[in-house]
Design an enzyme around this catalytic site. Structure first.
Site, PDB file in Angstrom:
ATOM      1  N   GLU A   1       0.796  -1.049   0.005  1.00 36.09           N
ATOM      2  CA  GLU A   1       0.041  -0.021  -0.141  1.00 36.09           C
ATOM      3  C   GLU A   1       0.799   1.196   0.055  1.00 36.09           C
ATOM      4  OE1 GLU A   1      -3.754  -0.322   2.366  1.00 36.09           O
ATOM      5  OE2 GLU A   1      -2.728  -2.060   3.284  1.00 36.09           O
ATOM      6  N   LYS A   9      -9.584 -14.464   3.172  1.00 38.26           N
ATOM      7  CA  LYS A   9      -9.093 -13.189   3.393  1.00 38.26           C
ATOM      8  C   LYS A   9      -7.720 -13.728   4.262  1.00 38.26           C
ATOM      9  CE  LYS A   9     -13.181 -10.517   3.794  1.00 38.26           C
ATOM     10  NZ  LYS A   9     -13.902  -9.572   4.501  1.00 38.26           N
ATOM     11  N   SER A  48      -7.160  -3.155   3.520  1.00 36.02           N
ATOM     12  CA  SER A  48      -7.574  -2.590   2.126  1.00 36.02           C
ATOM     13  C   SER A  48      -7.683  -3.482   1.118  1.00 36.02           C
ATOM     14  CB  SER A  48      -6.720  -1.405   1.663  1.00 36.02           C
ATOM     15  OG  SER A  48      -6.463  -0.426   2.794  1.00 36.02           O
ATOM     16  N   SER A  49      -8.455  -4.603   1.371  1.00 36.94           N
ATOM     17  CA  SER A  49      -8.619  -5.774   0.565  1.00 36.94           C
ATOM     18  C   SER A  49      -7.450  -6.479  -0.401  1.00 36.94           C
ATOM     19  CB  SER A  49      -9.552  -5.285  -0.673  1.00 36.94           C
ATOM     20  OG  SER A  49     -10.758  -4.558  -0.097  1.00 36.94           O
ATOM     21  N   GLU A  61     -14.713 -16.417   5.054  1.00 29.66           N
ATOM     22  CA  GLU A  61     -16.036 -15.741   5.816  1.00 29.66           C
ATOM     23  C   GLU A  61     -17.172 -16.005   5.000  1.00 29.66           C
ATOM     24  OE1 GLU A  61     -16.023 -11.309   7.769  1.00 29.66           O
ATOM     25  OE2 GLU A  61     -15.327 -11.407   5.673  1.00 29.66           O
ATOM     26  N   SER A  64     -11.803   8.995  -1.195  1.00 29.73           N
ATOM     27  CA  SER A  64     -11.762   8.279   0.378  1.00 29.73           C
ATOM     28  C   SER A  64     -12.876   8.783   1.229  1.00 29.73           C
ATOM     29  CB  SER A  64     -10.595   8.427   1.014  1.00 29.73           C
ATOM     30  OG  SER A  64      -9.324   7.874   0.334  1.00 29.73           O
TER      31      SER A  64
END
Length: 339
Positions: free
Chosen positions: A19, A165, A171-172, A201, A309
């Site tokens: 990121e 996940k 953030s994915s 999930e 954002s």
């Protein structure tokens, strides 16, 4: 009249991880908002994957335990406050905050323990359950051994569709939507490359709601829920979240929510912020199912602050000025540190 003594504030961005680029864009936003505050002298440095700090002048900097920022030429400047503008490791994981705590330098954002808990999707769920806040059904895997991955296969068979996940990515990153056993195997392989723990999930048809939580003039603010509407053919991926060409549609205030739904989102957000001992800011994300169930999905201790954002948009919609908000936190920290 004497000019106010400047507060030397160090803005650390980047981090060298997945990121990195988004962290630079968040730093751009913060730097621009603090440029209008006369008594804050901002120095920006970019951290690489090895923890090396480089200034905008190309100089290498080092932050030492004496609270001085050293340049290569041996000159120094004091550091009164730090803004760790790093999404992912080491900013959201608590590592950088732990170092700043050892140095005795106040900083913007959540502390190391809260950061570590919330960055790990599994520990977040355990804490939310302890706080009485509902979250989505899940299984977690502690290894890629057959006995563990069998739990993922059973979950897919029971729920029909799942998200896989990596547990400690933000953030994915490391997140995959899975509908078949073939996809599941690939997704597990990828997720375990990011993390030693993997969350499986239940996939739900939901509305994705978000609130911004932050202190403002001595009061804890929980904004009305905003809504993110991802494109129908994809979930809210890292690219959709931060790409200016994102096809996702956002609404700074979600429409059609009942008073009871808004009230529970507010209550759950307050429980999470206080119970997890968050500080200065968070973006808390919820799922609203077609049946009307509300699940807290994620607590983000350092949300993105790019042009698209939600955190700064929801703050502005609440009538609050980001420059005033952040400069007030800095001034408050300076008073506390002087006592």
């Amino acid at each position: 009249m004497n000019s106010p003594i400047p507060i030397n504030t160090l803005l650390i961005c980047g981090g060298g991880g997945s990121e990195h680029e988004v962290s630079l864009r968040t730093a751009d936003f913060i730097q621009h908002r603090l440029a209008v505050v006369p008594d804050i002298a901002l120095t920006r440095v970019e951290m690489d994957a090895n923890g090396r700090l480089t200034g905008s002048d190309g100089e290498i900097y080092q932050l030492h335990q004496d609270r001085q920022l050293y340049r290569e030429d041996g000159t120094t400047q004091p550091v009164h406050y730090v803004i760790p503008s790093i999404h992912g490791y080491p900013g959201e994981t608590g590592d950088l905050q732990s170092q700043l705590g050892l140095f005795g330098i106040p900083y913007y954002g959540c502390g190391p323990e809260a950061s570590k808990i919330c960055f790990n999707k599994i520990t977040t769920k355990l804490w939310l359950s302890a706080l009485g806040v509902d979250n989505t059904p899940y299984q977690f895997l502690c290894s890629s051994e057959a006995e563990e991955t069998a739990k993922a296969t059973m979950a897919l068979q029971e729920w029909g569709q799942v998200f896989v996940k990596a547990s400690n990515q933000g953030s994915s990153v490391g997140c995959y939507k899975v509908s078949s056993t073939e996809e599941l195997e690939r997704a597990l392989d990828e997720a375990f490359r990011y993390s030693p723990y993997v969350l499986v999930e239940k996939c739900l048809r939901v509305r994705e709601l978000e609130v911004a939580v932050y202190p403002y003039d001595g009061e804890l603010v929980i904004t009305p829920p905003g809504e993110v509407c991802p494109p129908e053919d994809a979930f809210y991926s890292y690219e959709e979240k931060y790409n200016d060409a994102s096809r996702a549609v956002t609404h700074v205030e979600a429409q059609g929510l009942s008073d009871a739904q808004r009230g529970w989102i507010r209550e759950a957000s307050c429980r999470a912020f206080i119970g997890l001992q968050l500080k200065d800011l968070s973006r808390i994300d919820f799922f609203l199912t077609e049946e009307g169930d509300i699940y807290l999905n994620e607590v983000n201790t350092f949300p993105g602050m790019t042009s698209i954002s939600m955190f700064p948009k929801m703050m502005e919609n609440a009538g609050h000025d980001f420059s005033h908000y952040l400069s007030s936190l800095i001034h408050k920290a300076m008073k506390t540190n002087d006592q």
